[in-house]
Design a protein around this motif. Structure first.
Motif, PDB file in Angstrom:
ATOM      1  N   ASN A  34      39.436 106.144 143.666  1.00 57.45           N
ATOM      2  CA  ASN A  34      39.778 106.537 142.146  1.00 57.45           C
ATOM      3  C   ASN A  34      39.279 105.227 141.258  1.00 57.45           C
ATOM      4  O   ASN A  34      38.730 105.686 140.146  1.00 57.45           O
ATOM      5  CB  ASN A  34      41.369 106.901 141.959  1.00 57.45           C
ATOM      6  CG  ASN A  34      41.659 108.135 142.012  1.00 57.45           C
ATOM      7  OD1 ASN A  34      41.825 108.940 141.017  1.00 57.45           O
ATOM      8  ND2 ASN A  34      41.963 108.676 143.273  1.00 57.45           N
ATOM      9  N   ALA A  35      39.491 104.159 141.602  1.00 56.67           N
ATOM     10  CA  ALA A  35      38.906 103.086 140.776  1.00 56.67           C
ATOM     11  C   ALA A  35      37.393 103.198 140.550  1.00 56.67           C
ATOM     12  O   ALA A  35      36.818 102.818 139.834  1.00 56.67           O
ATOM     13  CB  ALA A  35      39.413 101.909 141.329  1.00 56.67           C
ATOM     14  N   TRP A  47      43.526 105.280 146.557  1.00 62.47           N
ATOM     15  CA  TRP A  47      43.598 104.562 145.294  1.00 62.47           C
ATOM     16  C   TRP A  47      42.126 103.731 145.016  1.00 62.47           C
ATOM     17  O   TRP A  47      41.605 103.918 143.911  1.00 62.47           O
ATOM     18  CB  TRP A  47      44.652 103.303 145.752  1.00 62.47           C
ATOM     19  CG  TRP A  47      46.162 103.758 145.657  1.00 62.47           C
ATOM     20  CD1 TRP A  47      46.377 104.973 144.865  1.00 62.47           C
ATOM     21  CD2 TRP A  47      47.101 103.312 146.479  1.00 62.47           C
ATOM     22  NE1 TRP A  47      47.786 105.032 145.231  1.00 62.47           N
ATOM     23  CE2 TRP A  47      48.373 104.009 146.219  1.00 62.47           C
ATOM     24  CE3 TRP A  47      47.087 102.369 147.314  1.00 62.47           C
ATOM     25  CZ2 TRP A  47      49.473 103.701 146.457  1.00 62.47           C
ATOM     26  CZ3 TRP A  47      48.433 102.001 147.935  1.00 62.47           C
ATOM     27  CH2 TRP A  47      49.570 102.733 147.602  1.00 62.47           C
ATOM     28  N   TYR A  65      41.718 100.005 134.459  1.00 62.38           N
ATOM     29  CA  TYR A  65      40.232 100.236 134.148  1.00 62.38           C
ATOM     30  C   TYR A  65      40.061  99.819 132.506  1.00 62.38           C
ATOM     31  O   TYR A  65      41.022  99.743 131.807  1.00 62.38           O
ATOM     32  CB  TYR A  65      39.960 101.671 133.963  1.00 62.38           C
ATOM     33  CG  TYR A  65      40.513 102.630 135.233  1.00 62.38           C
ATOM     34  CD1 TYR A  65      40.771 102.042 136.379  1.00 62.38           C
ATOM     35  CD2 TYR A  65      40.598 104.077 135.006  1.00 62.38           C
ATOM     36  CE1 TYR A  65      40.966 102.877 137.675  1.00 62.38           C
ATOM     37  CE2 TYR A  65      40.827 104.767 135.955  1.00 62.38           C
ATOM     38  CZ  TYR A  65      40.996 104.246 137.267  1.00 62.38           C
ATOM     39  OH  TYR A  65      41.413 104.878 138.475  1.00 62.38           O
ATOM     40  N   ALA A  79      37.078  98.480 137.111  1.00 57.55           N
ATOM     41  CA  ALA A  79      38.362  98.905 137.786  1.00 57.55           C
ATOM     42  C   ALA A  79      38.635  98.238 138.899  1.00 57.55           C
ATOM     43  O   ALA A  79      37.890  97.909 139.694  1.00 57.55           O
ATOM     44  CB  ALA A  79      37.939 100.454 137.877  1.00 57.55           C
ATOM     45  N   CYS A  89      49.107  99.728 141.187  1.00 58.54           N
ATOM     46  CA  CYS A  89      48.670 100.552 139.842  1.00 58.54           C
ATOM     47  C   CYS A  89      47.136 100.389 139.821  1.00 58.54           C
ATOM     48  O   CYS A  89      46.458  99.568 140.553  1.00 58.54           O
ATOM     49  CB  CYS A  89      49.121  99.714 138.618  1.00 58.54           C
ATOM     50  SG  CYS A  89      49.068  98.103 138.628  1.00 58.54           S
ATOM     51  N   TYR A  90      46.432 101.375 139.009  1.00 53.52           N
ATOM     52  CA  TYR A  90      45.008 101.225 138.759  1.00 53.52           C
ATOM     53  C   TYR A  90      44.964 100.666 137.293  1.00 53.52           C
ATOM     54  O   TYR A  90      45.586 100.999 136.126  1.00 53.52           O
ATOM     55  CB  TYR A  90      44.429 102.431 138.726  1.00 53.52           C
ATOM     56  CG  TYR A  90      44.666 103.620 139.928  1.00 53.52           C
ATOM     57  CD1 TYR A  90      45.042 103.070 140.958  1.00 53.52           C
ATOM     58  CD2 TYR A  90      44.557 105.020 139.500  1.00 53.52           C
ATOM     59  CE1 TYR A  90      45.289 104.162 141.809  1.00 53.52           C
ATOM     60  CE2 TYR A  90      44.751 105.910 140.446  1.00 53.52           C
ATOM     61  CZ  TYR A  90      45.135 105.455 141.804  1.00 53.52           C
ATOM     62  OH  TYR A  90      45.238 106.655 142.612  1.00 53.52           O
ATOM     63  N   SER A 119      38.923  96.874 146.637  1.00 53.10           N
ATOM     64  CA  SER A 119      38.445  97.863 145.707  1.00 53.10           C
ATOM     65  C   SER A 119      36.887  97.335 145.282  1.00 53.10           C
ATOM     66  O   SER A 119      36.630  96.329 145.341  1.00 53.10           O
ATOM     67  CB  SER A 119      39.209  97.792 144.423  1.00 53.10           C
ATOM     68  OG  SER A 119      39.567  96.882 143.762  1.00 53.10           O
ATOM     69  N   SER A 175      46.326 111.953 140.442  1.00 54.04           N
ATOM     70  CA  SER A 175      45.950 110.704 140.473  1.00 54.04           C
ATOM     71  C   SER A 175      44.429 110.860 139.645  1.00 54.04           C
ATOM     72  O   SER A 175      44.103 110.200 138.930  1.00 54.04           O
ATOM     73  CB  SER A 175      45.311 110.092 141.851  1.00 54.04           C
ATOM     74  OG  SER A 175      44.808 109.012 141.937  1.00 54.04           O
ATOM     75  N   VAL A 228      42.345  98.238 141.802  1.00 50.54           N
ATOM     76  CA  VAL A 228      43.490  98.417 142.370  1.00 50.54           C
ATOM     77  C   VAL A 228      44.264  97.154 142.444  1.00 50.54           C
ATOM     78  O   VAL A 228      43.777  96.165 143.185  1.00 50.54           O
ATOM     79  CB  VAL A 228      43.591  99.309 143.738  1.00 50.54           C
ATOM     80  CG1 VAL A 228      44.767  99.767 144.293  1.00 50.54           C
ATOM     81  CG2 VAL A 228      42.668 100.529 143.483  1.00 50.54           C
ATOM     82  N   SER A 251      43.259 109.232 136.184  1.00 48.60           N
ATOM     83  CA  SER A 251      42.070 108.437 135.873  1.00 48.60           C
ATOM     84  C   SER A 251      41.098 108.998 134.747  1.00 48.60           C
ATOM     85  O   SER A 251      40.589 108.418 134.041  1.00 48.60           O
ATOM     86  CB  SER A 251      41.258 108.643 137.112  1.00 48.60           C
ATOM     87  OG  SER A 251      41.836 107.821 138.335  1.00 48.60           O
TER      88      SER A 251
END
Length: 455
Positions: free
Chosen positions: A320-321, A317, A436, A332, A433-434, A122, A267, A334, A271
């Motif tokens: 999104n981060a 994933w 942030y 952020a 999981c994410y 990530s 997702s 993952v 976010s």
């Protein structure tokens, strides 16, 4: 163990969610007071995960650069200094070929504390119009041989220069890339990835002074054993965070070019909830492209700018981060967590968590649907230790807040194997999981993140 292709089905952003998901739990109560109990150590399962990142000025100077330059300051980063050269890139999704100046940076080799079967990279970066980045991974196996350089993503915050994309059909016959995940093909063989390097390529329009800025680059390596069930954790916190509520189903049929519309946007919807919890949101100018009159246009925006044109979905994933980190002062990652005890550590510090899970309708009481893959946001815990979740698979924003039984939730999130409605064995995410948080976190948040290996 299932083939990794099955593991990737959990990225299907709730395509299997039944239309008109069941009635949500009552959404009225005020947030409970924070527990005064001291933070507990993360569960032993966390030792199955190794998080590592490069993010300081010293980190950026420790790598091997060709045309890049480390910049100091409150948020150190990596930029293009003097480009290494020029290359053509043909975008597979538009057919357009364009020339780009580029520079590269290769990290030092990181030896993982966990000989790994899977690795997910990530990154947090700014890519102004006219720039983009590529992230690659090269690992060393436990038999002292190496993987090729695998592309983990070609990414831009916008979509006017290139289409952000994962890259299919990458394998050396021993490991493969499945959208955003490096995976050993046959974990039962005992082969593991023991170390890796990451490589950044930074691109810009030739002759310009533009540059991407990368603030954070890292990866999560893990070796989660196959399991249909997990040992339940003991409740230790009662607290609820005031996270905004957004329903993906409100957007059903909207912008079908992004994964068939809102019914698949669990997702990016999740976010967006967390981004706004931290006080960030797109500007009116950012949202000018959205059709007037649509509810929660920022959810449409999140779907567009997390969309992976190869995967043809919004559930990548790391994308999104990376989207979350485009907002001012946001970090952020993952990762995988070991139990709801780890989630409690974050909630106690005021940090909500987006979790990925799959389940049959009867496996999660009160959900009212089953899914091959779905993202929800854990925003707290009841006095009994049950999970308070913002579930985007709800008929309205008001219905998003749900309460789910702790032991059911923990099992559908942490398991790596499950049975589908036809009795076939499928994969689970094993705790993906994410997370942030602000790039300059409060001391309590810093301690919680550090305890989980994220700082």
């Amino acid at each position: 163990m299932n083939r990794p292709t099955s593991r990737r089905t959990v990225l299907t952003a709730a395509l299997a969610v039944a239309a008109g998901a069941g009635t949500a739990a009552s959404a009225g109560s005020a947030a409970a007071a924070p527990s005064l109990a001291p933070p507990r150590r993360p569960s032993a399962a966390a030792s199955l995960v190794d998080n590592h990142s490069w993010r300081s000025y010293t980190d950026w100077r420790s790598g091997s650069g060709a045309g890049t330059r480390a910049v100091a300051g409150r948020r150190p980063g990596l930029v293009i200094g003097t480009p290494q050269g020029r290359t053509d890139y043909t975008d597979p999704h538009t057919g357009k070929t364009a020339a780009w100046e580029y520079a590269t940076w290769t990290s030092p080799r990181h030896r993982s504390s966990v000989p790994a079967t899977e690795v997910i990279a990530s990154w947090n970066a700014d890519t102004p119009a006219g720039t983009w980045i590529q992230i690659e991974l090269c690992g060393r196996y436990s038999d002292d041989t190496e993987t090729p350089w695998y592309v983990m993503g070609r990414w831009a915050a916008g979509d006017g220069d290139i289409r952000r994309t994962s890259v299919d059909d990458q394998t050396d016959g021993r490991s493969s890339i499945w959208t955003d995940t490096f995976s050993v093909d046959d974990a039962a063989s005992g082969l593991r990835l023991v170390s890796y390097r990451l490589r950044l390529s930074l691109y810009r329009t030739p002759g310009s002074r533009l540059t991407p800025t990368v603030w954070r680059l890292g990866a999560m390596a893990s070796d989660i054993p196959d399991r249909f069930t997990v040992e339940p954790s003991t409740p230790g916190l009662a607290r609820e965070l005031p996270v905004p509520r957004y329903s993906q189903n409100v957007h059903a049929g909207q912008y079908p070019e992004y994964d068939n519309g809102g019914e698949a946007w669990c997702s990016p919807t999740s976010s967006q909830m967390i981004i706004e919890y931290w006080g960030r949101r797109p500007t009116a100018e950012d949202l000018a492209w959205v059709k007037p009159g649509l509810a929660d246009p920022q959810v449409c925006h999140a779907a567009r700018f997390t969309y992976d044109y190869q995967y043809e979905g919004c559930g990548n994933w790391p994308f999104n981060a990376a989207y979350a980190a485009t907002y001012d002062g946001m970090s952020a990652v993952v990762t995988r967590l070991g139990s709801l005890t780890d989630v409690e550590t974050l909630i106690r510090a005021g940090i909500p968590v987006i979790t990925s899970q799959s389940f049959r309708k009867e496996e999660l009481t009160g959900a009212g649907y089953g899914t091959s893959g779905h993202l929800m946001t854990v925003i707290g815990f009841t006095a009994d230790g049950d999970v308070i979740a913002n579930d985007p698979a709800s008929p309205s924003d008001e219905a998003v807040r749900r309460i789910y039984q702790r032991h059911e939730w923990e099992n559908i999130w942490l398991r790596t194997k499950r049975y589908d409605a036809n009795g076939k064995v499928r994969s689970g995410t094993g705790g993906v999981c994410y997370i942030y948080w602000p790039a300059d976190p409060a001391p309590s948040q810093r301690r919680a993140l550090r305890s989980l290996g994220l700082l």
